[in-house]
Design an enzyme around this catalytic site. Structure first.
Site, mmCIF file in Angstrom:
data_model
loop_
_atom_site.group_PDB
_atom_site.id
_atom_site.type_symbol
_atom_site.label_atom_id
_atom_site.label_comp_id
_atom_site.label_asym_id
_atom_site.label_seq_id
_atom_site.Cartn_x
_atom_site.Cartn_y
_atom_site.Cartn_z
ATOM 1 C CB THR A 63 0.443 26.379 -52.099
ATOM 2 O OG1 THR A 63 0.437 25.016 -52.509
ATOM 3 C CG2 THR A 63 1.497 27.152 -52.873
ATOM 4 C CE LYS A 97 2.288 23.957 -55.202
ATOM 5 N NZ LYS A 97 1.605 22.840 -55.811
HETATM 6 P P1 NAD Z 1 -10.143 24.712 -50.833
HETATM 7 O O1 NAD Z 1 -10.524 26.143 -50.917
HETATM 8 O O2 NAD Z 1 -10.975 23.686 -51.551
HETATM 9 O O3 NAD Z 1 -10.048 24.259 -49.289
HETATM 10 C C1 NAD Z 1 -9.620 25.074 -48.248
HETATM 11 C C2 NAD Z 1 -10.479 24.749 -47.039
HETATM 12 O O4 NAD Z 1 -10.003 25.479 -45.919
HETATM 13 C C3 NAD Z 1 -11.946 25.149 -47.240
HETATM 14 O O5 NAD Z 1 -12.781 24.027 -47.021
HETATM 15 C C4 NAD Z 1 -12.161 26.244 -46.200
HETATM 16 O O6 NAD Z 1 -13.480 26.264 -45.671
HETATM 17 C C5 NAD Z 1 -11.134 25.878 -45.169
HETATM 18 N N1 NAD Z 1 -10.766 26.983 -44.277
HETATM 19 C C6 NAD Z 1 -10.493 28.257 -44.606
HETATM 20 N N2 NAD Z 1 -10.177 28.972 -43.510
HETATM 21 C C7 NAD Z 1 -10.243 28.108 -42.459
HETATM 22 C C8 NAD Z 1 -10.038 28.233 -41.069
HETATM 23 N N3 NAD Z 1 -9.687 29.407 -40.519
HETATM 24 N N4 NAD Z 1 -10.215 27.144 -40.284
HETATM 25 C C9 NAD Z 1 -10.568 25.955 -40.835
HETATM 26 N N5 NAD Z 1 -10.790 25.769 -42.148
HETATM 27 C C10 NAD Z 1 -10.633 26.834 -42.949
HETATM 28 O O7 NAD Z 1 -8.626 24.638 -51.318
HETATM 29 P P2 NAD Z 1 -7.836 23.332 -51.817
HETATM 30 O O8 NAD Z 1 -7.965 23.206 -53.293
HETATM 31 O O9 NAD Z 1 -8.177 22.176 -50.927
HETATM 32 O O10 NAD Z 1 -6.332 23.817 -51.553
HETATM 33 C C11 NAD Z 1 -5.775 23.849 -50.246
HETATM 34 C C12 NAD Z 1 -4.328 24.295 -50.353
HETATM 35 O O11 NAD Z 1 -3.619 23.378 -51.201
HETATM 36 C C13 NAD Z 1 -4.149 25.678 -50.993
HETATM 37 O O12 NAD Z 1 -3.114 26.345 -50.333
HETATM 38 C C14 NAD Z 1 -3.785 25.367 -52.442
HETATM 39 O O13 NAD Z 1 -3.013 26.391 -53.033
HETATM 40 C C15 NAD Z 1 -3.011 24.075 -52.269
HETATM 41 N N6 NAD Z 1 -3.019 23.175 -53.451
HETATM 42 C C16 NAD Z 1 -4.172 22.913 -54.105
HETATM 43 C C17 NAD Z 1 -4.164 22.057 -55.211
HETATM 44 C C18 NAD Z 1 -5.438 21.735 -55.982
HETATM 45 O O14 NAD Z 1 -5.330 21.153 -57.079
HETATM 46 N N7 NAD Z 1 -6.624 22.063 -55.473
HETATM 47 C C19 NAD Z 1 -2.958 21.480 -55.634
HETATM 48 C C20 NAD Z 1 -1.788 21.745 -54.915
HETATM 49 C C21 NAD Z 1 -1.839 22.602 -53.825
#
Ligand code: NAD
Length: 296
Positions: free
Chosen positions: A93, A168
């Protein structure tokens, strides 16, 4: 079987990548955090040595990252390693502007791309029941859809590049504000002596009916599966709701749309987060409303 690069193995990305593997796809995944890669490897996800290596021979590269900056940085790094004909899909997102900039980066390399943010949370990611809201060209959508179907059950084409992100933030603007409205109604009812169940029984079958009430009720009892019954364990965190409301506000400002309630909702979640509650489920906002209502 497609060869799929997957970058970003956090709360969402790890189970999504695992579902691709379970469906029989050949996956090469990467994350900057060693612990995230270890956890994903334990659920059977093959790990690559770096982000660019995930793209070698990939038909599709998927990113699931925290924000727009990370997506643009990763796409800049990985696009040159992709073969012609690879499809890039960002499921994070992010702000609409960055999403459209990512599409432009891909187009400049002759690579097809989609923005495909999700709703359904970690539960939906694990169960492969996510909804994907997809922006990008029709041909790219036709190619990406079968891959997204491995991770979700509803794949909606929302139109041109960036429109997945638009859908979204519009959805979460409704969700964030409706959760506060439902919370205010329960707190007002409490203070005036109305039981939670009575309010639920009336409103769930009346014009106040909405998802925040009937599927995700912020008080324990009426909807047994809602986070309120589990001490507001997320679910979808207040931090992520605040993030999405801020994205909606920035997008609204950029086009002069009036979203007064969305802006006010962002302020309320901001105050809640500043009290150290950001990791709780966003429906815990009812506790903030209740606390603000004390004293009279
Ligand atoms: P998270 O923080 O758990 O995961 C993000 C991952 O990206 C981490 O493991 C981090 O180490 C990795 N990362 C960061 N920079 C990086 C890079 N340069 N190269 C490789 N890896 C990298 O977040 P999440 O909860 O998995 O959410 C991911 C996306 O999905 C976000 O944009 C969030 O807004 C969206 N989202 C999350 C949810 C939820 O319920 N968690 C629901 C809908 C949407």
């Amino acid at each position: 079987m497609a060869t799929i690069g997957f970058i970003g193995l956090g709360n969402m990305g790890a189970p999504m990548a695992a579902n691709l593997v379970k469906a029989g796809e050949a996956v090469a995944a990467f994350d900057v955090t060693a612990a995230a890669m270890q956890a994903a490897a334990q659920s059977g996800v093959p790990i690559a040595t770096n982000a660019a290596a995930t793209a070698a021979n990939a038909d599709v590269v998927i990113t699931m990252l925290p924000g727009g900056q990370e997506v643009l940085a990763v796409w800049r790094e990985v696009l040159p390693a992709a073969k012609a004909g690879t499809l890039f899909i960002d499921c994070s997102t992010i702000d609409v502007k960055s999403a459209r900039a990512a599409h432009a980066l891909a187009a400049a390399r002759g690579v097809a791309s989609l923005d495909a943010p999700v709703s359904g949370g970690v539960g939906g990611a694990r169960a492969a029941t996510l909804t994907f809201m997809v922006g990008g060209a029709a041909e790219a959508f036709a190619r990406g859809k079968p891959v997204l179907e491995r991770m979700g059950k509803r794949i909606v084409h929302c139109g041109a590049a960036g429109n997945g992100q638009v859908a979204k933030i519009c959805n979460n603007l409704m969700l964030g504000t409706s959760m506060i409205a439902v919370s205010e109604a329960f707190v007002l009812g409490e203070k005036l002596g109305l039981s939670h169940q009575a309010l639920f029984d009336v409103a769930s079958a009346s014009s106040g009916q909405c998802w925040s009430l009937t599927s995700y009720c912020p008080v324990p009892g009426p909807v047994p599966a809602s986070p309120a019954n589990n001490e507001y364990k997320a679910g979808f965190t207040a931090a992520l709701m605040l993030k999405d409301l801020k994205l909606a506000k920035a997008a609204a400002d950029s086009v002069g749309a009036q979203t007064a309630l969305g802006g006010h909702a962002a302020d309320i979640y901001q105050s809640f987060a500043e009290r150290g509650e950001a990791a709780k489920d966003f429906s815990a906002i009812i506790n903030f409303v209740r606390e603000q209502s004390k004293g009279r």
